[in-house]
Design a protein around this motif. Structure first.
Motif, PDB file in Angstrom:
ATOM      1  N   PRO A  27       0.821  -1.228   0.000  1.00 56.19           N
ATOM      2  CA  PRO A  27       0.000   0.000   0.000  1.00 56.19           C
ATOM      3  C   PRO A  27       0.850   1.272   0.000  1.00 56.19           C
ATOM      4  O   PRO A  27       0.504   2.262  -0.648  1.00 56.19           O
ATOM      5  CB  PRO A  27      -0.813  -0.096   1.290  1.00 56.19           C
ATOM      6  N   GLU A  28       1.977   1.231   0.690  1.00 59.76           N
ATOM      7  CA  GLU A  28       2.864   2.394   0.736  1.00 59.76           C
ATOM      8  C   GLU A  28       3.459   2.671  -0.656  1.00 59.76           C
ATOM      9  O   GLU A  28       3.513   3.823  -1.097  1.00 59.76           O
ATOM     10  CB  GLU A  28       3.997   2.116   1.730  1.00 59.76           C
ATOM     11  N   VAL A  29       3.856   1.618  -1.345  1.00 62.60           N
ATOM     12  CA  VAL A  29       4.425   1.771  -2.685  1.00 62.60           C
ATOM     13  C   VAL A  29       3.361   2.286  -3.654  1.00 62.60           C
ATOM     14  O   VAL A  29       3.618   3.181  -4.467  1.00 62.60           O
ATOM     15  CB  VAL A  29       5.016   0.434  -3.177  1.00 62.60           C
ATOM     16  N   GLY A  30       2.157   1.746  -3.545  1.00 61.76           N
ATOM     17  CA  GLY A  30       1.062   2.201  -4.411  1.00 61.76           C
ATOM     18  C   GLY A  30       0.710   3.661  -4.172  1.00 61.76           C
ATOM     19  O   GLY A  30       0.473   4.409  -5.115  1.00 61.76           O
ATOM     20  N   GLY A  31       0.694   4.056  -2.918  1.00 57.07           N
ATOM     21  CA  GLY A  31       0.402   5.453  -2.595  1.00 57.07           C
ATOM     22  C   GLY A  31       1.472   6.398  -3.116  1.00 57.07           C
ATOM     23  O   GLY A  31       1.171   7.474  -3.642  1.00 57.07           O
ATOM     24  N   ALA A  32       2.732   5.990  -2.972  1.00 57.13           N
ATOM     25  CA  ALA A  32       3.828   6.826  -3.470  1.00 57.13           C
ATOM     26  C   ALA A  32       3.777   6.934  -4.991  1.00 57.13           C
ATOM     27  O   ALA A  32       4.011   8.013  -5.555  1.00 57.13           O
ATOM     28  CB  ALA A  32       5.165   6.255  -3.021  1.00 57.13           C
ATOM     29  N   LEU A  33       3.454   5.844  -5.650  1.00 51.36           N
ATOM     30  CA  LEU A  33       3.352   5.861  -7.112  1.00 51.36           C
ATOM     31  C   LEU A  33       2.205   6.764  -7.557  1.00 51.36           C
ATOM     32  O   LEU A  33       2.358   7.565  -8.470  1.00 51.36           O
ATOM     33  CB  LEU A  33       3.148   4.441  -7.641  1.00 51.36           C
ATOM     34  N   GLY A  34       1.062   6.648  -6.895  1.00 54.82           N
ATOM     35  CA  GLY A  34      -0.087   7.499  -7.221  1.00 54.82           C
ATOM     36  C   GLY A  34       0.212   8.970  -6.995  1.00 54.82           C
ATOM     37  O   GLY A  34      -0.152   9.827  -7.804  1.00 54.82           O
ATOM     38  N   ASP A  39       1.442  14.395  -8.981  1.00 59.31           N
ATOM     39  CA  ASP A  39       2.318  15.573  -9.005  1.00 59.31           C
ATOM     40  C   ASP A  39       2.844  15.847 -10.412  1.00 59.31           C
ATOM     41  O   ASP A  39       2.982  16.996 -10.808  1.00 59.31           O
ATOM     42  CB  ASP A  39       3.487  15.380  -8.048  1.00 59.31           C
ATOM     43  N   PHE A  40       3.142  14.790 -11.161  1.00 56.68           N
ATOM     44  CA  PHE A  40       3.619  14.956 -12.530  1.00 56.68           C
ATOM     45  C   PHE A  40       2.552  15.607 -13.393  1.00 56.68           C
ATOM     46  O   PHE A  40       2.823  16.554 -14.136  1.00 56.68           O
ATOM     47  CB  PHE A  40       4.018  13.599 -13.107  1.00 56.68           C
ATOM     48  N   ARG A  41       1.313  15.118 -13.295  1.00 58.36           N
ATOM     49  CA  ARG A  41       0.222  15.706 -14.078  1.00 58.36           C
ATOM     50  C   ARG A  41      -0.015  17.153 -13.683  1.00 58.36           C
ATOM     51  O   ARG A  41      -0.246  18.018 -14.528  1.00 58.36           O
ATOM     52  CB  ARG A  41      -1.064  14.905 -13.880  1.00 58.36           C
ATOM     53  N   GLY A  43       2.146  19.225 -12.439  1.00 57.82           N
ATOM     54  CA  GLY A  43       3.256  20.016 -12.951  1.00 57.82           C
ATOM     55  C   GLY A  43       3.146  20.274 -14.442  1.00 57.82           C
ATOM     56  O   GLY A  43       3.556  21.317 -14.937  1.00 57.82           O
ATOM     57  N   MET A  44       2.584  19.332 -15.178  1.00 57.27           N
ATOM     58  CA  MET A  44       2.430  19.508 -16.618  1.00 57.27           C
ATOM     59  C   MET A  44       1.323  20.506 -16.944  1.00 57.27           C
ATOM     60  O   MET A  44       1.396  21.192 -17.954  1.00 57.27           O
ATOM     61  CB  MET A  44       2.114  18.168 -17.291  1.00 57.27           C
ATOM     62  N   LEU A  45       0.317  20.607 -16.093  1.00 55.88           N
ATOM     63  CA  LEU A  45      -0.815  21.487 -16.360  1.00 55.88           C
ATOM     64  C   LEU A  45      -0.595  22.915 -15.876  1.00 55.88           C
ATOM     65  O   LEU A  45      -1.131  23.846 -16.447  1.00 55.88           O
ATOM     66  CB  LEU A  45      -2.089  20.921 -15.717  1.00 55.88           C
ATOM     67  N   GLU A  46       0.180  23.086 -14.825  1.00 64.87           N
ATOM     68  CA  GLU A  46       0.392  24.413 -14.267  1.00 64.87           C
ATOM     69  C   GLU A  46       1.483  25.146 -15.036  1.00 64.87           C
ATOM     70  O   GLU A  46       2.454  24.530 -15.475  1.00 64.87           O
ATOM     71  CB  GLU A  46       0.801  24.313 -12.798  1.00 64.87           C
ATOM     72  N   PRO A  47       1.341  26.448 -15.177  1.00 65.82           N
ATOM     73  CA  PRO A  47       2.419  27.212 -15.815  1.00 65.82           C
ATOM     74  C   PRO A  47       3.651  27.203 -14.918  1.00 65.82           C
ATOM     75  O   PRO A  47       3.553  27.149 -13.701  1.00 65.82           O
ATOM     76  CB  PRO A  47       1.849  28.611 -15.955  1.00 65.82           C
ATOM     77  N   ASP A  48       4.780  27.259 -15.532  1.00 70.00           N
ATOM     78  CA  ASP A  48       6.035  27.217 -14.800  1.00 70.00           C
ATOM     79  C   ASP A  48       6.401  28.622 -14.329  1.00 70.00           C
ATOM     80  O   ASP A  48       6.886  29.442 -15.097  1.00 70.00           O
ATOM     81  CB  ASP A  48       7.129  26.645 -15.696  1.00 70.00           C
ATOM     82  N   ASN A  49       6.168  28.910 -13.072  1.00 69.03           N
ATOM     83  CA  ASN A  49       6.404  30.243 -12.525  1.00 69.03           C
ATOM     84  C   ASN A  49       7.888  30.572 -12.420  1.00 69.03           C
ATOM     85  O   ASN A  49       8.281  31.721 -12.529  1.00 69.03           O
ATOM     86  CB  ASN A  49       5.748  30.380 -11.144  1.00 69.03           C
ATOM     87  N   ASP A  50       8.728  29.576 -12.204  1.00 69.54           N
ATOM     88  CA  ASP A  50      10.164  29.835 -12.095  1.00 69.54           C
ATOM     89  C   ASP A  50      10.735  30.350 -13.405  1.00 69.54           C
ATOM     90  O   ASP A  50      11.538  31.265 -13.422  1.00 69.54           O
ATOM     91  CB  ASP A  50      10.903  28.563 -11.667  1.00 69.54           C
ATOM     92  N   ASN A  51      10.342  29.746 -14.512  1.00 67.08           N
ATOM     93  CA  ASN A  51      10.858  30.176 -15.810  1.00 67.08           C
ATOM     94  C   ASN A  51      10.348  31.561 -16.177  1.00 67.08           C
ATOM     95  O   ASN A  51      11.053  32.329 -16.810  1.00 67.08           O
ATOM     96  CB  ASN A  51      10.487  29.175 -16.911  1.00 67.08           C
ATOM     97  N   LYS A  52       9.132  31.882 -15.797  1.00 68.32           N
ATOM     98  CA  LYS A  52       8.597  33.212 -16.096  1.00 68.32           C
ATOM     99  C   LYS A  52       9.389  34.284 -15.365  1.00 68.32           C
ATOM    100  O   LYS A  52       9.662  35.342 -15.898  1.00 68.32           O
ATOM    101  CB  LYS A  52       7.125  33.293 -15.718  1.00 68.32           C
ATOM    102  N   ALA A  53       9.777  34.012 -14.129  1.00 74.38           N
ATOM    103  CA  ALA A  53      10.544  34.985 -13.360  1.00 74.38           C
ATOM    104  C   ALA A  53      11.916  35.201 -13.983  1.00 74.38           C
ATOM    105  O   ALA A  53      12.439  36.306 -13.985  1.00 74.38           O
ATOM    106  CB  ALA A  53      10.684  34.511 -11.913  1.00 74.38           C
ATOM    107  N   LYS A  54      12.497  34.144 -14.537  1.00 75.80           N
ATOM    108  CA  LYS A  54      13.812  34.263 -15.156  1.00 75.80           C
ATOM    109  C   LYS A  54      13.741  35.005 -16.482  1.00 75.80           C
ATOM    110  O   LYS A  54      14.699  35.632 -16.883  1.00 75.80           O
ATOM    111  CB  LYS A  54      14.406  32.881 -15.384  1.00 75.80           C
ATOM    112  N   GLN A  55      12.616  34.961 -17.159  1.00 76.21           N
ATOM    113  CA  GLN A  55      12.481  35.561 -18.470  1.00 76.21           C
ATOM    114  C   GLN A  55      12.092  37.031 -18.422  1.00 76.21           C
ATOM    115  O   GLN A  55      12.136  37.712 -19.421  1.00 76.21           O
ATOM    116  CB  GLN A  55      11.453  34.793 -19.302  1.00 76.21           C
ATOM    117  N   GLU A  56      11.693  37.530 -17.253  1.00 73.49           N
ATOM    118  CA  GLU A  56      11.295  38.927 -17.152  1.00 73.49           C
ATOM    119  C   GLU A  56      12.507  39.818 -17.402  1.00 73.49           C
ATOM    120  O   GLU A  56      13.603  39.562 -16.886  1.00 73.49           O
ATOM    121  CB  GLU A  56      10.705  39.227 -15.775  1.00 73.49           C
TER     122      GLU A  56
END
Length: 64
Positions: A27-34, A39-41, A43-56
């Protein structure tokens, strides 16, 4: 390109994971995988705020 994972392949993977981690930690392994997939999904959907700050544009240094 589909992975082609059918029921026999999933059963083999489950048995391998069960042998490696044991019944108690499964169950611990399954929870960590989920959580990792979630978190990956997120991260893919949210805009990357760090890169925007670097590009200003920054103000040029004043010589004087």
């Amino acid at each position: 390109m589909p992975l082609g994972l059918g029921m026999p392949e999933l059963v083999v993977l489950f048995v391998i994971v069960l042998l490696i981690f044991g019944v108690g930690r499964l169950p611990e392994v399954g929870g960590a995988l989920g959580k990792g997939i979630r978190d990956f999904r997120k991260g893919m959907l949210e805009p990357d705020n760090d890169n925007k700050a670097k590009q200003e544009p920054q103000e040029p240094a004043k010589n004087g």
